[in-house]
Write a protein that holds these residues in place. Structure first.
Motif, short mmCIF file in Angstrom:
data_model
loop_
_atom_site.label_atom_id
_atom_site.label_comp_id
_atom_site.label_asym_id
_atom_site.label_seq_id
_atom_site.Cartn_x
_atom_site.Cartn_y
_atom_site.Cartn_z
N SER A 271 0.77 -1.42 -0.15
CA SER A 271 -0.02 0.02 -0.12
C SER A 271 0.78 1.13 -0.09
CB SER A 271 -1.03 -0.07 1.19
OG SER A 271 -1.41 1.37 1.55
N CYS A 272 0.80 2.10 -0.91
CA CYS A 272 1.41 3.43 -1.04
C CYS A 272 1.08 4.24 0.09
CB CYS A 272 1.05 4.16 -2.54
SG CYS A 272 1.63 3.36 -3.77
N TYR A 273 -0.33 4.25 0.62
CA TYR A 273 -0.74 4.72 1.81
C TYR A 273 0.13 4.37 3.09
CZ TYR A 273 -3.89 6.09 5.58
OH TYR A 273 -4.52 6.51 6.90
N PHE A 274 0.33 3.39 3.31
CA PHE A 274 1.20 3.06 4.42
C PHE A 274 2.71 3.42 4.29
CE2 PHE A 274 -2.55 0.42 5.56
CZ PHE A 274 -2.72 0.81 6.76
N LEU A 275 3.09 2.83 2.88
CA LEU A 275 4.53 3.51 2.56
C LEU A 275 4.70 4.76 2.92
CD1 LEU A 275 7.37 2.50 1.34
CD2 LEU A 275 6.26 3.26 -0.88
N GLU A 276 3.82 5.77 2.65
CA GLU A 276 4.05 7.08 3.01
C GLU A 276 4.13 7.39 4.47
OE1 GLU A 276 1.16 9.22 0.81
OE2 GLU A 276 2.43 8.67 -1.13
N LYS A 277 3.06 6.80 5.17
CA LYS A 277 2.90 6.82 6.53
C LYS A 277 3.99 6.29 7.39
CE LYS A 277 -1.27 7.68 7.70
NZ LYS A 277 -1.81 8.94 8.52
N PHE A 278 4.75 5.35 6.96
CA PHE A 278 6.13 4.71 7.63
C PHE A 278 7.20 5.19 7.29
CE2 PHE A 278 2.83 0.81 7.98
CZ PHE A 278 2.39 1.39 9.31
N THR A 279 7.49 5.92 6.03
CA THR A 279 8.75 6.40 5.56
C THR A 279 9.02 7.66 5.49
OG1 THR A 279 8.05 6.03 3.30
CG2 THR A 279 8.85 4.22 4.48
N ALA B 218 8.90 -6.17 -3.70
CA ALA B 218 8.99 -4.73 -2.96
C ALA B 218 9.69 -5.11 -1.41
CB ALA B 218 7.22 -4.75 -2.40
N LEU B 219 9.51 -6.09 -0.86
CA LEU B 219 10.43 -6.42 0.39
C LEU B 219 11.92 -6.23 0.10
CD1 LEU B 219 8.46 -9.27 2.14
CD2 LEU B 219 8.62 -7.05 2.63
N ASN B 220 12.06 -6.99 -1.22
CA ASN B 220 13.62 -7.04 -1.56
C ASN B 220 14.15 -5.60 -1.80
OD1 ASN B 220 16.15 -8.39 -2.20
ND2 ASN B 220 15.39 -8.01 -4.43
N ASP B 221 13.17 -4.88 -2.52
CA ASP B 221 13.67 -3.32 -2.59
C ASP B 221 13.83 -2.51 -1.06
OD1 ASP B 221 13.57 -3.70 -5.27
OD2 ASP B 221 11.47 -2.83 -5.62
N PHE B 222 12.86 -2.90 -0.37
CA PHE B 222 13.25 -2.37 0.81
C PHE B 222 14.55 -2.69 1.71
CE2 PHE B 222 8.29 -2.28 1.98
CZ PHE B 222 8.37 -1.23 1.11
N LYS B 223 15.02 -4.08 1.39
CA LYS B 223 16.09 -4.40 1.96
C LYS B 223 17.34 -3.87 1.13
CE LYS B 223 18.00 -8.29 0.54
NZ LYS B 223 19.23 -8.06 0.05
N THR B 224 17.40 -3.72 -0.01
CA THR B 224 18.20 -3.02 -1.05
C THR B 224 18.48 -1.42 -0.75
OG1 THR B 224 17.93 -4.55 -2.57
CG2 THR B 224 19.10 -2.46 -3.09
N GLN B 225 17.17 -0.67 -0.42
CA GLN B 225 17.26 0.54 0.07
C GLN B 225 17.30 0.77 1.39
OE1 GLN B 225 13.67 1.90 -1.99
NE2 GLN B 225 14.41 1.01 -4.02
N ASN B 226 17.51 -0.13 2.35
CA ASN B 226 17.33 0.06 3.61
C ASN B 226 16.42 0.80 4.40
OD1 ASN B 226 18.30 -0.07 6.37
ND2 ASN B 226 19.77 1.64 6.25
N GLN B 227 15.13 0.31 3.85
CA GLN B 227 13.88 0.94 4.29
C GLN B 227 13.26 0.00 5.44
OE1 GLN B 227 11.73 1.95 0.73
NE2 GLN B 227 11.76 4.09 1.33
N LEU B 228 12.78 0.52 6.35
CA LEU B 228 12.09 -0.36 7.38
C LEU B 228 12.70 -1.50 7.68
CD1 LEU B 228 8.46 -0.16 5.58
CD2 LEU B 228 9.33 1.22 7.69
N CYS B 229 14.10 -1.52 7.59
CA CYS B 229 14.88 -2.79 8.15
C CYS B 229 14.90 -2.57 9.57
CB CYS B 229 16.24 -2.69 7.50
SG CYS B 229 16.30 -3.11 5.90
#
Length: 349
Positions: free
Chosen positions: A58-66, A149-160
């Motif tokens: 969800s883009c909504y939650f992506l914006e909320k959490f980042t 998407a989870l792999n992208d988060f890991k690569t970009q160090n998001q929500l790790c």
């Protein structure tokens, strides 16, 4: 006769079911309120969840959490500890939450309009959600997109939320992905171990091998080479990465049965046959047998055992033969009745 792999690094075909299994495992963690790092309150009803899964779907939650925003549109808000308050019907959000983890969307004529409205507002994978509503069945590529998407988060160090330090080399990851793939990490993060509340954990081992296995967790793809196949299998067994262990064992077994190749054409098969081959040292094959035997991988133990029995004469000529296996290896191996000895070979000829 030789036990061989291609001399170049090989990429095992992507395990297409890996994303589906991961989604189910993550959903089970959510239902059991394990490793949840946010609570979404909808109409006063709390829903424990995982930020990375919500943000991936969800883009909504992506914006909320980042983004760090404290208040969202429509009066929705984030608390200081990362929890979210949303207006709407709890039962509708519960349906979408299930979708976020698994791609399954339970829908009826009575709930359809409400689901479409909330899904649109929260931007739950818009196109896929619309397809799911239309077909009333999970789209095949949803969990694949979740994995990406989870792999992208890991690569970009998001929500790790954890750093795994392997012999001095650091790997950022998500606890839920590690725990969903491994009972070793599940116990570490949810039981009484000291690592439970720590943001960095230290593990002894080969960092390159751990990196390969971590890549598999996030992509369903396992990279193997002659020099790494035994080490990958050993670490996968030790850390209880069961899917990776199974994929590795299956790949090794396939080397004994070239006739089972799934090449789609003669040209493809001919190309594979012409690929340069490098034999795995017999000592490594012995190690594979030991690992398979001690971890209950019966099929892999059987095929390596048969191979070693056929090469027993060659094994006996090696100076390092006694260093190849443990005492358990020799005790079990020498029990076999089909060892190819010189006398037996003369009788057959």
């Amino acid at each position: 006769m030789s036990f061989t792999f291609g001399n170049l690094q090989r990429l095992i075909r992507q395990n297409m079911s890996h994303g589906c299994k991961l989604g189910e495992a993550l959903n089970n963690l959510r239902k059991e309120n394990q490793l949840c790092d946010t609570i979404v309150s909808v109409g006063g009803r709390p829903f424990p969840a995982h930020k990375s899964v919500l943000a991936a779907s969800s883009c909504y939650f992506l914006e909320k959490f980042t983004s760090g925003a404290e208040v969202g549109a429509g009066g929705d808000g984030n608390s200081a500890d990362g929890d979210v308050s949303i207006g709407g019907k709890p039962e509708i959000f519960e349906t979408l939450l299930e979708f976020a983890y698994t791609g399954r969307l339970k829908i009826s004529e009575e709930t359809k309009s409400n689901i479409i409205e909330m899904a649109g507002y929260m931007r739950f994978s818009d196109e896929i959600c619309a397809e799911c509503i239309k077909s009333k069945s999970p789209p095949a590529d949803y969990t694949k997109k979740l994995l990406e998407a989870l792999n992208d988060f890991k690569t970009q160090n998001q929500l790790c939320d954890v750093v795994v330090n392997v012999s001095g080399r650091s790997f950022r990851a998500h606890k839920i992905v590690l725990a969903a793939n491994s009972k070793y990490f599940l116990a570490m993060f949810t039981s009484g171990f000291k690592e439970k509340g720590e943001s960095e954990i230290k593990i002894e081992g080969n960092p390159d091998i751990f990196g390969i296995l971590l890549g598999y967790l996030y992509t369903g793809k396992l990279k193997v080479a002659v020099k790494t196949i035994c080490a990958i299998l050993e670490m996968a067994c030790y850390m209880q990465f069961l899917e990776a262990r199974s994929a590795c064992a299956k790949y090794i077994r396939s080397k004994y049965k070239p006739e089972e190749s799934k090449a789609k054409s003669r040209a493809a098969k001919a190309k594979a046959d012409k690929a340069a081959k490098v034999p795995i040292p017999l000592g490594e094959v012995c190690k594979v047998w030991e690992i398979a035997h001690s971890n209950g991988l019966k099929k892999l133990a059987d095929v390596t055992e048969k191979y070693l029995c056929k090469l027993f004469k060659e094994l006996m000529t090696l100076d390092a033969f006694l260093e190849m296996g443990s005492a358990d290896f020799f005790k079990q191996f020498l029990k076999q009745e089909d060892l190819a000895t010189e006398e037996e070979e003369k009788e057959v000829s």
